[in-house]
Design an enzyme around this catalytic site. Structure first.
Site, PDB file in Angstrom:
ATOM      1  N   LYS A 182       0.983  -1.243  -0.011  1.00 11.30           N
ATOM      2  CA  LYS A 182      -0.096   0.060   0.076  1.00 11.30           C
ATOM      3  C   LYS A 182       0.702   1.157   0.064  1.00 11.30           C
ATOM      4  O   LYS A 182       1.402   1.523   1.008  1.00 11.30           O
ATOM      5  CB  LYS A 182      -1.009  -0.018   1.221  1.00 11.30           C
ATOM      6  CG  LYS A 182      -1.999   1.164   0.998  1.00 11.30           C
ATOM      7  CD  LYS A 182      -2.450   1.857   2.428  1.00 11.30           C
ATOM      8  CE  LYS A 182      -1.658   2.973   2.735  1.00 11.30           C
ATOM      9  NZ  LYS A 182      -1.793   4.236   1.790  1.00 11.30           N
ATOM     10  N   GLU A 257      10.080   2.639  10.413  1.00  6.69           N
ATOM     11  CA  GLU A 257      11.049   3.529   9.975  1.00  6.69           C
ATOM     12  C   GLU A 257      10.567   4.804  10.058  1.00  6.69           C
ATOM     13  O   GLU A 257       9.451   5.099   9.220  1.00  6.69           O
ATOM     14  CB  GLU A 257      11.744   3.033   8.501  1.00  6.69           C
ATOM     15  CG  GLU A 257      12.038   1.903   8.409  1.00  6.69           C
ATOM     16  CD  GLU A 257      13.255   1.426   9.123  1.00  6.69           C
ATOM     17  OE1 GLU A 257      14.190   2.506   9.811  1.00  6.69           O
ATOM     18  OE2 GLU A 257      13.471   0.318   9.165  1.00  6.69           O
ATOM     19  N   CYS A 291      13.813  11.802   5.765  1.00 12.38           N
ATOM     20  CA  CYS A 291      13.714  11.442   7.187  1.00 12.38           C
ATOM     21  C   CYS A 291      14.823  11.662   7.887  1.00 12.38           C
ATOM     22  O   CYS A 291      14.933  12.173   8.979  1.00 12.38           O
ATOM     23  CB  CYS A 291      13.298  10.003   7.388  1.00 12.38           C
ATOM     24  SG  CYS A 291      14.171   8.878   6.131  1.00 12.38           S
ATOM     25  N   GLU A 391      10.097  17.509  13.812  1.00 14.32           N
ATOM     26  CA  GLU A 391      10.501  17.368  12.243  1.00 14.32           C
ATOM     27  C   GLU A 391       9.664  18.201  11.415  1.00 14.32           C
ATOM     28  O   GLU A 391       8.441  18.208  11.387  1.00 14.32           O
ATOM     29  CB  GLU A 391      10.184  15.716  11.969  1.00 14.32           C
ATOM     30  CG  GLU A 391      10.503  15.449  10.500  1.00 14.32           C
ATOM     31  CD  GLU A 391      10.401  14.187  10.394  1.00 14.32           C
ATOM     32  OE1 GLU A 391       9.220  13.549  10.462  1.00 14.32           O
ATOM     33  OE2 GLU A 391      11.228  13.514   9.674  1.00 14.32           O
TER      34      GLU A 391
HETATM   35  P1  NAD Z   1       2.453   8.903   7.283  1.00 13.89           P
HETATM   36  O1  NAD Z   1       2.666   8.238   8.785  1.00 13.89           O
HETATM   37  O2  NAD Z   1       0.980   9.990   7.474  1.00 13.89           O
HETATM   38  O3  NAD Z   1       1.899   7.852   6.039  1.00 13.89           O
HETATM   39  C1  NAD Z   1       2.671   6.761   5.940  1.00 13.89           C
HETATM   40  C2  NAD Z   1       1.972   5.816   5.364  1.00 13.89           C
HETATM   41  O4  NAD Z   1       0.953   5.223   6.259  1.00 13.89           O
HETATM   42  C3  NAD Z   1       0.921   6.100   4.240  1.00 13.89           C
HETATM   43  O5  NAD Z   1       0.805   5.052   3.063  1.00 13.89           O
HETATM   44  C4  NAD Z   1      -0.268   6.042   4.692  1.00 13.89           C
HETATM   45  O6  NAD Z   1      -1.476   6.228   4.042  1.00 13.89           O
HETATM   46  C5  NAD Z   1      -0.175   5.101   5.793  1.00 13.89           C
HETATM   47  N1  NAD Z   1      -0.862   5.361   7.106  1.00 13.89           N
HETATM   48  C6  NAD Z   1      -1.600   6.626   7.721  1.00 13.89           C
HETATM   49  N2  NAD Z   1      -2.099   6.336   8.572  1.00 13.89           N
HETATM   50  C7  NAD Z   1      -2.316   4.822   8.765  1.00 13.89           C
HETATM   51  C8  NAD Z   1      -2.973   3.949   9.781  1.00 13.89           C
HETATM   52  N3  NAD Z   1      -3.642   4.566  10.651  1.00 13.89           N
HETATM   53  N4  NAD Z   1      -2.848   2.790   9.577  1.00 13.89           N
HETATM   54  C9  NAD Z   1      -1.946   2.228   8.441  1.00 13.89           C
HETATM   55  N5  NAD Z   1      -1.368   2.981   7.492  1.00 13.89           N
HETATM   56  C10 NAD Z   1      -1.596   4.376   7.669  1.00 13.89           C
HETATM   57  O7  NAD Z   1       3.623   9.637   6.818  1.00 13.89           O
HETATM   58  P2  NAD Z   1       3.985  10.399   5.351  1.00 13.89           P
HETATM   59  O8  NAD Z   1       3.464  11.787   5.565  1.00 13.89           O
HETATM   60  O9  NAD Z   1       3.839   9.876   4.076  1.00 13.89           O
HETATM   61  O10 NAD Z   1       5.689  10.406   5.416  1.00 13.89           O
HETATM   62  C11 NAD Z   1       6.389  11.334   6.210  1.00 13.89           C
HETATM   63  C12 NAD Z   1       7.017  10.631   7.380  1.00 13.89           C
HETATM   64  O11 NAD Z   1       7.761   9.392   6.936  1.00 13.89           O
HETATM   65  C13 NAD Z   1       7.806  11.448   8.206  1.00 13.89           C
HETATM   66  O12 NAD Z   1       7.692  11.519   9.397  1.00 13.89           O
HETATM   67  C14 NAD Z   1       9.247  10.961   7.701  1.00 13.89           C
HETATM   68  O13 NAD Z   1      10.275  11.187   8.466  1.00 13.89           O
HETATM   69  C15 NAD Z   1       8.790   9.371   7.695  1.00 13.89           C
HETATM   70  N6  NAD Z   1       9.825   8.657   6.943  1.00 13.89           N
HETATM   71  C16 NAD Z   1      10.903   7.720   7.447  1.00 13.89           C
HETATM   72  C17 NAD Z   1      11.812   7.141   6.872  1.00 13.89           C
HETATM   73  C18 NAD Z   1      12.621   5.996   7.504  1.00 13.89           C
HETATM   74  O14 NAD Z   1      13.414   5.409   6.799  1.00 13.89           O
HETATM   75  N7  NAD Z   1      12.983   6.410   8.688  1.00 13.89           N
HETATM   76  C19 NAD Z   1      11.884   7.454   5.443  1.00 13.89           C
HETATM   77  C20 NAD Z   1      10.897   8.047   4.738  1.00 13.89           C
HETATM   78  C21 NAD Z   1      10.012   8.719   5.614  1.00 13.89           C
END
Ligand code: NAD
Length: 484
Positions: A182, A257, A291, A391
């Protein structure tokens, strides 16, 4: 700063009406449509079908059926499959570059130079891992076996739409797991191409499934589904918390992550040009949407103004603009929501008394249509200010002064996060000694390149688990003991 070129804009409207389930493109059982807009122009670039809970059930059932035979394949058979995936990935390189540029707003040079290679390396590394990985070993008279865990749900964010999906997928497939993927709603185009790559490579039906959709629907259903064995998640802590709670009743493995607020320590003997390159390459070039971005720059007080004198002209010279132009160094933020969030943090920085030395509120001149932000630097930041603790995920640097190296390390570690850290210093031994003391999963010294095959993951609230390379594959394995 008025751009000296014309916006190209999206040339073709993208229409994707189906999901990829059980080896075929299918109409969603519970359809809805997402319109995706161009981050650089705000114009609609395509429509993508989203699925519902019934589609998750169909995808998990397909993955569960396929697991019976796919988990029994030999490493050599999986190597051959991954080699075919690599061939198809290479054939679609330019399509993926265009997709990432269009959905994320990443400058085309960055898409070609960082997004694509970091994804490709995952496939090549999975092949190499399988050539030598000991799935079975004897400890005395006891046999220890590593076996595929089951159906893996892969949930990804939007900021690295090739690296994260490809890294998770090939680690799972190398381990012998089947997957339901997803992607983030904001980056559906590259995910659809990934499914086309899997199909063209002859991945057996049900081994790879794609269900586009909302986290609150598709992600939530996957996280609680009894036939899903594990969730590999990359994204924010709030979503990770919900996933862990949903996964707990079925005792799923959850790897996460998450975010960061990574420190960059300049030692007293730092080469300031090297330090500025680190800021340009890993914070500004990605529009801060990384990130592991070095968003807290920790500088000797005695060299603060000298550093700003090198940094600020470099930041002001960044070519912000149309991501489709080959010369653009920094593209827009991904969405209007992200732009609002970043503006909120810049406002907070000003209100809390930090000294704005570059950029600031609003859009760069001539770039009002898209979600463009000004590359921004705050000096005189204290580590307790909001812009040092949270962040931002935008092109905003917080510069914090220190008096002793011990204090610099203490500031670096005074954070709920622990994803990455950066050290710039001319004495390699001293820089290494500081790297050892930073509590984070990945440290870069003197602007060295990232190794995308090395284990990736965070300490503290930056996550739980590691991905990429052999360590990443192990997350998808169970351990079995056989005594005879
Ligand atoms: P997000 O948590 O809003 O969404 C990430 C994914 O999770 C999306 O596909 C979203 O649809 C899904 N999601 C959201 N709520 C959910 C739930 N309740 N149950 C299951 N799935 C759910 O994050 P974002 O805005 O897409 O990405 C930004 C964040 O990702 C930042 O905090 C960034 O630091 C982090 N990030 C971390 C890494 C790493 O490797 N550590 C890499 C890239 C991004």
């Amino acid at each position: 700063m008025v751009p000296d070129y014309q916006f190209v804009g999206a040339t073709n409207m993208r229409e994707h009406n189906q999901l990829y389930i059980d080896g075929a493109w299918r109409d969603p059982l519970q359809p809805s449509v997402l319109e995706r807009t161009d981050p650089a122009t705000g114009k609609v670039t395509g429509r993508v079908a989203l699925g519902g809970e019934a589609d998750v059930d169909a995808a998990v059932a397909a993955a569960d059926r396929a697991f019976a035979s796919y988990s029994q394949t030999t490493p050599q058979e999986r190597i051959e499959l991954l080699e075919r995936i690599l061939v198809e990935f290479d054939a679609r390189t330019e399509d993926l570059v265009q997709a990432v540029t269009e959905e994320l707003g990443a400058p085309v040079a960055l898409a070609r130079g960082a997004h694509l290679p970091s994804g490709r390396v995952q496939i090549a590394t999975a092949i190499e891992t399988l050539k030598t990985y000991p799935f079975t070993e004897m400890r005395g008279t006891t046999e220890i076996r590593k076996e595929a865990l089951g159906v893996a749900a892969l949930i990804t964010p939007w900021n690295f739409p090739v690296l994260q999906p490809v890294g998770k997928t090939v680690s799972a497939l190398a381990a012998g797991c089947t997957v339901v993927f997803k992607p983030a709603q904001l980056t559906p185009y590259s995910a659809l191409i990934l499914a086309e790559i899997m199909h063209a490579a002859g991945v057996p039906a049900g081994v790879f499934n794609l269900v586009n959709g909302r986290g609150s629907v598709i992600g939530k259903k996957l996280s609680s589904h009894p036939d899903v064995g594990m969730v590999s998640f990359t994204g924010s802590l709030p979503a990770a918390t919900e996933i862990s709670i949903a996964a707990a009743p079925t005792a799923k493995r959850v790897t996460s992550e998450l975010g960061g607020k990574s420190p960059h320590i300049l030692l007293p003997d730092a080469d300031l040009n090297v330090a500025v390159n680190t800021a340009m390459n890993w914070l500004m070039a990605m529009t801060g949407q990384l990130c592991s971005a070095p968003s807290r720059t920790i500088v000797p007080r005695s060299r603060l103004e000298e550093f700003l004198n090198v940094l600020v002209p470099a930041v002001e010279a960044i070519r912000v603009g149309d991501p489709r132009a080959e010369t653009t160094a920094m593209g827009p933020l991904v969405s209007a929501e992200q732009w609002d969030i970043v503006q909120g943090y810049i406002r907070k920085g000003i209100d809390e008394g930090a000294r704005l030395v570059a950029g600031g509120l609003g859009k760069p001149e001539g770039l009002e249509a898209g979600h463009f932000a000004k590359p921004t630097v705050f000096a005189d930041v204290t580590n307790s200010m909001t812009i040092a603790r949270e962040e931002i995920f935008g092109p905003v640097m917080s510069v914090i002064a220190y008096d002793t190296v011990e204090e610099a390390i203490q500031i670096a570690n005074d954070s709920p996060f622990g994803l990455a850290g950066y050290v710039t210093g001319s004495d390699p031994a001293a820089a290494h000694a500081v790297a050892e003391k930073i509590r984070a999963g990945y440290i870069i010294i003197n602007d060295t390149d990232f190794d995308w095959s090395a284990p990736w993951g965070g300490y503290k609230q930056s996550g739980n688990g590691r991905e990429f390379g052999p360590d990443g594959m192990e997350e998808y394995l169970e351990t079995k003991v056989v005594r005879a």
